[in-house]
Write a protein that holds these residues in place. Structure first.
Motif, PDB file in Angstrom:
ATOM      1  N   PHE A  65       0.870  -1.336  -0.854  1.00  0.00           N
ATOM      2  CA  PHE A  65       0.148  -0.212  -0.021  1.00  0.00           C
ATOM      3  C   PHE A  65       0.739   1.236   0.360  1.00  0.00           C
ATOM      4  N   LEU A  66       1.114   2.034  -1.034  1.00  0.00           N
ATOM      5  CA  LEU A  66       1.647   3.317  -1.047  1.00  0.00           C
ATOM      6  C   LEU A  66       0.135   4.315  -0.872  1.00  0.00           C
ATOM      7  N   HIS A  67       1.124   5.454   0.496  1.00  0.00           N
ATOM      8  CA  HIS A  67       0.911   5.937   0.757  1.00  0.00           C
ATOM      9  C   HIS A  67       1.752   7.848   0.795  1.00  0.00           C
ATOM     10  N   GLN A  68       1.668   8.844  -0.119  1.00  0.00           N
ATOM     11  CA  GLN A  68       2.177   9.930  -0.347  1.00  0.00           C
ATOM     12  C   GLN A  68       3.598   9.496  -0.509  1.00  0.00           C
ATOM     13  N   GLY A  69       3.773   8.687  -2.039  1.00  0.00           N
ATOM     14  CA  GLY A  69       4.977   7.896  -2.246  1.00  0.00           C
ATOM     15  C   GLY A  69       5.760   7.161  -1.441  1.00  0.00           C
ATOM     16  N   LYS A  70       5.341   6.633  -0.395  1.00  0.00           N
ATOM     17  CA  LYS A  70       6.273   5.800   0.011  1.00  0.00           C
ATOM     18  C   LYS A  70       5.240   4.756   0.297  1.00  0.00           C
ATOM     19  N   LYS A  71       6.302   3.321   0.790  1.00  0.00           N
ATOM     20  CA  LYS A  71       5.298   2.516   1.395  1.00  0.00           C
ATOM     21  C   LYS A  71       4.319   2.481   2.254  1.00  0.00           C
ATOM     22  N   TRP A  72       3.394   2.019   3.103  1.00  0.00           N
ATOM     23  CA  TRP A  72       2.761   2.472   4.231  1.00  0.00           C
ATOM     24  C   TRP A  72       2.919   1.201   4.822  1.00  0.00           C
ATOM     25  N   TRP A  73       2.237  -0.069   3.721  1.00  0.00           N
ATOM     26  CA  TRP A  73       1.850  -1.064   4.617  1.00  0.00           C
ATOM     27  C   TRP A  73       2.732  -1.966   3.747  1.00  0.00           C
ATOM     28  N   GLU A  74       2.579  -3.197   4.386  1.00  0.00           N
ATOM     29  CA  GLU A  74       3.232  -5.150   3.318  1.00  0.00           C
ATOM     30  C   GLU A  74       1.871  -5.655   4.592  1.00  0.00           C
ATOM     31  N   GLY A  75       1.424  -6.735   3.143  1.00  0.00           N
ATOM     32  CA  GLY A  75       1.210  -7.868   3.032  1.00  0.00           C
ATOM     33  C   GLY A  75       0.300  -8.894   2.499  1.00  0.00           C
ATOM     34  N   THR A  76      -0.791  -9.545   3.451  1.00  0.00           N
ATOM     35  CA  THR A  76      -1.226 -10.562   2.546  1.00  0.00           C
ATOM     36  C   THR A  76      -3.312 -10.358   2.174  1.00  0.00           C
ATOM     37  N   ASN A  77      -3.957 -10.254   1.935  1.00  0.00           N
ATOM     38  CA  ASN A  77      -5.212  -9.835   1.799  1.00  0.00           C
ATOM     39  C   ASN A  77      -6.105 -10.591   3.047  1.00  0.00           C
ATOM     40  N   LYS A  78      -5.744 -11.084   3.927  1.00  0.00           N
ATOM     41  CA  LYS A  78      -6.368 -12.074   5.009  1.00  0.00           C
ATOM     42  C   LYS A  78      -5.668 -10.657   5.989  1.00  0.00           C
ATOM     43  N   GLU A  79      -4.275 -10.179   6.119  1.00  0.00           N
ATOM     44  CA  GLU A  79      -4.217  -9.689   7.001  1.00  0.00           C
ATOM     45  C   GLU A  79      -4.418  -7.915   6.564  1.00  0.00           C
ATOM     46  N   ILE A  80      -5.105  -7.645   5.584  1.00  0.00           N
ATOM     47  CA  ILE A  80      -4.921  -6.153   5.365  1.00  0.00           C
ATOM     48  C   ILE A  80      -6.360  -6.395   6.278  1.00  0.00           C
ATOM     49  N   ALA A  81      -7.022  -7.072   6.116  1.00  0.00           N
ATOM     50  CA  ALA A  81      -8.910  -7.414   7.097  1.00  0.00           C
ATOM     51  C   ALA A  81      -8.434  -5.972   8.684  1.00  0.00           C
ATOM     52  N   HIS A  82      -7.334  -7.047   8.881  1.00  0.00           N
ATOM     53  CA  HIS A  82      -7.064  -7.232  10.933  1.00  0.00           C
ATOM     54  C   HIS A  82      -6.236  -5.433  11.177  1.00  0.00           C
ATOM     55  N   THR A  83      -5.608  -5.026  10.473  1.00  0.00           N
ATOM     56  CA  THR A  83      -4.679  -4.045  10.396  1.00  0.00           C
ATOM     57  C   THR A  83      -5.276  -2.471  11.089  1.00  0.00           C
ATOM     58  N   ASP A  84      -4.539  -1.816  11.606  1.00  0.00           N
ATOM     59  CA  ASP A  84      -4.321  -0.969  12.639  1.00  0.00           C
ATOM     60  C   ASP A  84      -3.635   0.074  11.784  1.00  0.00           C
ATOM     61  N   ASN A  85      -3.316  -0.242  10.219  1.00  0.00           N
ATOM     62  CA  ASN A  85      -3.278   1.252   9.553  1.00  0.00           C
ATOM     63  C   ASN A  85      -3.430   1.929   9.457  1.00  0.00           C
ATOM     64  N   GLN A  86      -4.191   3.305  10.128  1.00  0.00           N
ATOM     65  CA  GLN A  86      -5.064   4.158   9.954  1.00  0.00           C
ATOM     66  C   GLN A  86      -5.587   4.659   8.624  1.00  0.00           C
ATOM     67  N   GLU A  87      -3.971   4.757   8.142  1.00  0.00           N
ATOM     68  CA  GLU A  87      -4.611   5.225   6.461  1.00  0.00           C
ATOM     69  C   GLU A  87      -4.968   4.307   5.313  1.00  0.00           C
ATOM     70  N   LEU A  88      -4.818   3.121   5.442  1.00  0.00           N
ATOM     71  CA  LEU A  88      -5.367   1.718   5.266  1.00  0.00           C
ATOM     72  C   LEU A  88      -6.587   1.397   5.230  1.00  0.00           C
ATOM     73  N   ASN A  89      -6.938   2.159   6.311  1.00  0.00           N
ATOM     74  CA  ASN A  89      -7.992   1.442   6.351  1.00  0.00           C
ATOM     75  C   ASN A  89      -8.941   2.346   6.358  1.00  0.00           C
ATOM     76  N   ASP A  90      -8.465   3.619   6.199  1.00  0.00           N
ATOM     77  CA  ASP A  90      -9.327   4.806   5.906  1.00  0.00           C
ATOM     78  C   ASP A  90      -9.673   4.423   3.506  1.00  0.00           C
ATOM     79  N   PHE A  91      -8.134   4.199   3.640  1.00  0.00           N
ATOM     80  CA  PHE A  91      -8.290   3.118   2.008  1.00  0.00           C
ATOM     81  C   PHE A  91      -9.367   2.192   1.266  1.00  0.00           C
ATOM     82  N   VAL A  92      -9.726   1.611   2.503  1.00  0.00           N
ATOM     83  CA  VAL A  92     -10.557   0.299   2.489  1.00  0.00           C
ATOM     84  C   VAL A  92     -11.806   0.514   2.088  1.00  0.00           C
ATOM     85  N   PHE A  93     -12.047   1.192   3.590  1.00  0.00           N
ATOM     86  CA  PHE A  93     -12.984   1.495   3.893  1.00  0.00           C
ATOM     87  C   PHE A  93     -14.721   2.651   2.667  1.00  0.00           C
ATOM     88  N   ALA A  94     -13.508   3.742   2.106  1.00  0.00           N
ATOM     89  CA  ALA A  94     -13.836   4.290   1.536  1.00  0.00           C
ATOM     90  C   ALA A  94     -13.805   4.134   0.759  1.00  0.00           C
TER      91      ALA A  94
END
Length: 250
Positions: free
Chosen positions: A210-239
């Motif tokens: 997951f890229l955010h503002q040109g940086k690698k912000w998170w890395e993982g699998t589709n199983k892990e993405i549902a349980h992440t506490d990464n705020q920017e990733l959660n904002d992207f996923v739920f949006a």
């Protein structure tokens, strides 16, 4: 396997990529996700050599692609298949001619061998006997499948896919995802896909960055993405999920 190390890309004063490192493994669906302007497509273009990184390295199976000149890159480029966002088919060519285009450019195959290969690829993407149709006679999903057939015509080790489900309905998008997934696993291709489609992420995302503002912000699998506490990733996923749900209500 593809390794990228500390990739930076600057256009003028605009630093688009900021030190991205990742490893993409064969037989896996490696997805690059992020919001608009996060650097997804720029990163893809840096990996395949359409952009030169301002800094950093791209390694294809232990070979330093970044340090090679044009001629040295040719053997690796012959092992690369690409599916562009709009399929990029030649309107004046038939389906068959589109698929044989890279074979005409890069191989010494006979006319019969090229036709046999085109027919094999068409059958693999469930478009048997569509050889003589033109792109204007195809649906959006069929165009994507022809694009995939052309991308695998050279039996690539590496497959790069840019927004494969753009402009497609949800049902057709699932068909395209499943086809890419099947081909990736069957031929043990290192597939790198740029997407904003959360159905693709959750359906076939073996490895996600997951890229955010040109940086690698998170890395993982589709199983892990549902349980992440990464705020920017959660904002992207739920949006993304909200946007899709809202569209379906219209």
């Amino acid at each position: 396997m593809i390794e990228i190390t500390d990739i930076y890309k600057t256009f003028g004063e605009n630093e688009v990529l900021k030190g991205i490192s990742a490893t993409f493994h064969p037989g896996k669906n490696n997805l690059i996700i992020g919001g608009s302007g996060s650097g997804k497509t720029t990163l893809l273009k840096c990996i395949v050599g359409l952009h030169e990184p301002t800094k950093g390295k791209v390694i294809f199976d232990s070979e330093n692609f970044t340090d090679m000149d044009f001629e040295q890159r040719v053997p690796i480029r012959k092992q690369i298949g690409m599916l562009f966002q709009n399929s990029a088919l030649f309107d004046s060519m038939t389906v068959e001619e589109n698929i044989m285009f890279p074979l005409n450019l890069f191989t010494d195959m006979s006319a019969k061998e090229k036709l046999d290969r085109a027919n094999f690829c068409l059958e693999r993407v469930n478009l048997k006997e569509k050889n003589k149709l033109y792109p204007s006679e195809l649906s959006g999903g069929m165009k994507k499948r022809v694009g995939i057939a052309r991308a695998i015509s050279m039996e690539p080790k590496y497959l790069f896919v840019d927004e494969p489900n753009s402009g497609l309905d949800p049902q057709t998008s699932i068909v395209i995802d499943e086809l890419i997934n099947e081909i990736t696993r069957e031929y043990k291709i290192t597939t790198v896909m740029v997407t904003h489609d959360m159905n693709s992420v959750m359906g076939i995302g073996d490895h996600i960055i997951f890229l955010h503002q040109g940086k690698k912000w998170w890395e993982g699998t589709n199983k892990e993405i549902a349980h992440t506490d990464n705020q920017e990733l959660n904002d992207f996923v739920f949006a993304s999920k909200f946007t899709q749900a809202a569209k379906e209500k219209l």
